[in-house]
Design an enzyme around this catalytic site. Structure first.
Site, PDB file in Angstrom:
ATOM      1  N   GLU A 126       0.814  -1.222   0.000  1.00  0.00           N
ATOM      2  CA  GLU A 126       0.000   0.000   0.000  1.00  0.00           C
ATOM      3  C   GLU A 126       0.848   1.274   0.000  1.00  0.00           C
ATOM      4  O   GLU A 126       0.589   2.209   0.769  1.00  0.00           O
ATOM      5  CB  GLU A 126      -0.926   0.004   1.234  1.00  0.00           C
ATOM      6  CG  GLU A 126      -1.702  -1.255   1.482  1.00  0.00           C
ATOM      7  CD  GLU A 126      -2.838  -1.486   0.467  1.00  0.00           C
ATOM      8  OE1 GLU A 126      -3.571  -2.467   0.636  1.00  0.00           O
ATOM      9  OE2 GLU A 126      -2.969  -0.686  -0.486  1.00  0.00           O
ATOM     10  N   CYS A 147     -12.490  -6.977 -14.983  1.00  0.00           N
ATOM     11  CA  CYS A 147     -13.491  -5.904 -15.037  1.00  0.00           C
ATOM     12  C   CYS A 147     -14.859  -6.445 -14.608  1.00  0.00           C
ATOM     13  O   CYS A 147     -15.349  -7.438 -15.170  1.00  0.00           O
ATOM     14  CB  CYS A 147     -13.568  -5.347 -16.454  1.00  0.00           C
ATOM     15  SG  CYS A 147     -14.823  -4.074 -16.645  1.00  0.00           S
ATOM     16  N   CYS A 206     -17.394  -6.134 -17.799  1.00  0.00           N
ATOM     17  CA  CYS A 206     -17.374  -6.923 -19.053  1.00  0.00           C
ATOM     18  C   CYS A 206     -16.510  -8.156 -18.993  1.00  0.00           C
ATOM     19  O   CYS A 206     -16.484  -8.953 -19.930  1.00  0.00           O
ATOM     20  CB  CYS A 206     -16.886  -6.034 -20.206  1.00  0.00           C
ATOM     21  SG  CYS A 206     -15.120  -5.668 -20.127  1.00  0.00           S
ATOM     22  N   TYR A 211     -15.125   0.483  -4.174  1.00  0.00           N
ATOM     23  CA  TYR A 211     -14.282   0.386  -5.362  1.00  0.00           C
ATOM     24  C   TYR A 211     -14.586  -0.880  -6.161  1.00  0.00           C
ATOM     25  O   TYR A 211     -14.837  -1.939  -5.581  1.00  0.00           O
ATOM     26  CB  TYR A 211     -12.807   0.349  -4.951  1.00  0.00           C
ATOM     27  CG  TYR A 211     -12.302   1.608  -4.290  1.00  0.00           C
ATOM     28  CD1 TYR A 211     -12.270   1.732  -2.904  1.00  0.00           C
ATOM     29  CD2 TYR A 211     -11.839   2.682  -5.051  1.00  0.00           C
ATOM     30  CE1 TYR A 211     -11.789   2.878  -2.285  1.00  0.00           C
ATOM     31  CE2 TYR A 211     -11.361   3.842  -4.436  1.00  0.00           C
ATOM     32  CZ  TYR A 211     -11.342   3.929  -3.053  1.00  0.00           C
ATOM     33  OH  TYR A 211     -10.868   5.071  -2.449  1.00  0.00           O
TER      34      TYR A 211
END
Ligand SMILES: Nc1ncnc2c1ncn2[C@@H]1O[C@H](COP(=O)(O)OP(=O)(O)O)[C@@H](O)[C@H]1O
Ligand SMILES: Cc1cn([C@H]2C[C@H](O)[C@@H](COP(=O)(O)O)O2)c(=O)[nH]c1=O
Ligand SMILES: [Zn+2]
Length: 193
Positions: free
Chosen positions: A89, A148, A151, A182
């Site tokens: 991170e 994704c 899609c 997110y």
């Protein structure tokens, strides 16, 4: 490819959220431990998603890590015999890109293997400066991808959604969160806020 433990180097693991950065970092650190090399792992204190003091993947895989607020603290914690230093991170650290790059370079110049994981782009798809600079100077750079959610293509971007809409461009860059905020998107499905 240099042998494991043969001299200083910087390795970068980057990509969007859910691309497997933490899992890959933990995989490498497990190898370090199997090789009985001396490791110190660090994590930004700001990452409050899971138990502070651990690197934790979205699947709950974890490894102990020292929380820090600044990358400059690493030198205060560093043991003389350490061979591998790891940080996840990277984007959560407030340090300047100069400070981050100089610190990683100095650790590698001392002969340490430095493994850094973090996002390459923010929720706007803009590069995080420190990660961009580290990618340029690293001996090894791995860019991972997620899937994704729209899609099913390979995802390279992290879409922040607020009430079903893309977060506005002027929202804060750092907002800790997971699937509630997110989602992974490909270039074609990514929506600018
Ligand atoms: N859209 C997605 N694409 C790929 N993996 C996903 C996705 N959403 C959730 N995951 C889960 O996230 C895990 C990766 O978690 P982690 O290593 O913490 O990723 P990162 O550190 O890059 O955010 C995957 O193994 C998978 O189980
Ligand atoms: C894109 C983006 C993400 N964050 C936050 C959200 C999460 O808490 C972490 C990323 O976690 P991961 O291990 O990569 O899944 O960073 C943020 O603060 N700002 C952003 O633009
Ligand atoms: Zn897509």
């Amino acid at each position: 490819m240099t042998r494991l433990g043969s001299g200083g180097r910087i390795e970068v693991i980057c990509g969007c959220m859910y691309s497997g950065k933490t899992e890959e970092l933990i995989r490498r650190l497990n190898h370090v431990q199997i090789a009985r090399q001396r490791l110190q792992a660090f994590t930004p204190r700001r990452d409050t998603r899971y138990a502070v003091g651990n690197l934790v993947s979205h699947n709950g895989v974890r490894i102990e890590a020292q929380p820090i607020d600044s990358i400059t603290e690493i030198r205060d914690y560093l043991r003389d015999d350490v061979q591998v230093v790891a940080l996840d991170e990277l984007h959560f650290l407030d340090d300047s890109a100069d400070t981050i790059v100089e610190t990683c370079q100095a650790l590698a110049d001392r002969g340490l293997r430095v493994i850094i994981a973090g996002l390459d782009q923010d929720y706007r798809a803009a590069p995080f400066p420190a990660m961009s600079r580290l990618l340029a100077v690293a001996e090894q750079a791995d860019k991972l991808f997620a899937i994704c959610v729209r899609c099913g293509a390979y995802a390279t971007r992290s879409q922040r959604m607020i009430d079903g809409k893309p977060a506005p461009f002027d929202a804060p860059t750092i907002v800790v969160g997971g699937l509630e905020l997110y989602e992974a998107r490909c270039r074609a499905c990514f929506e600018a806020g």
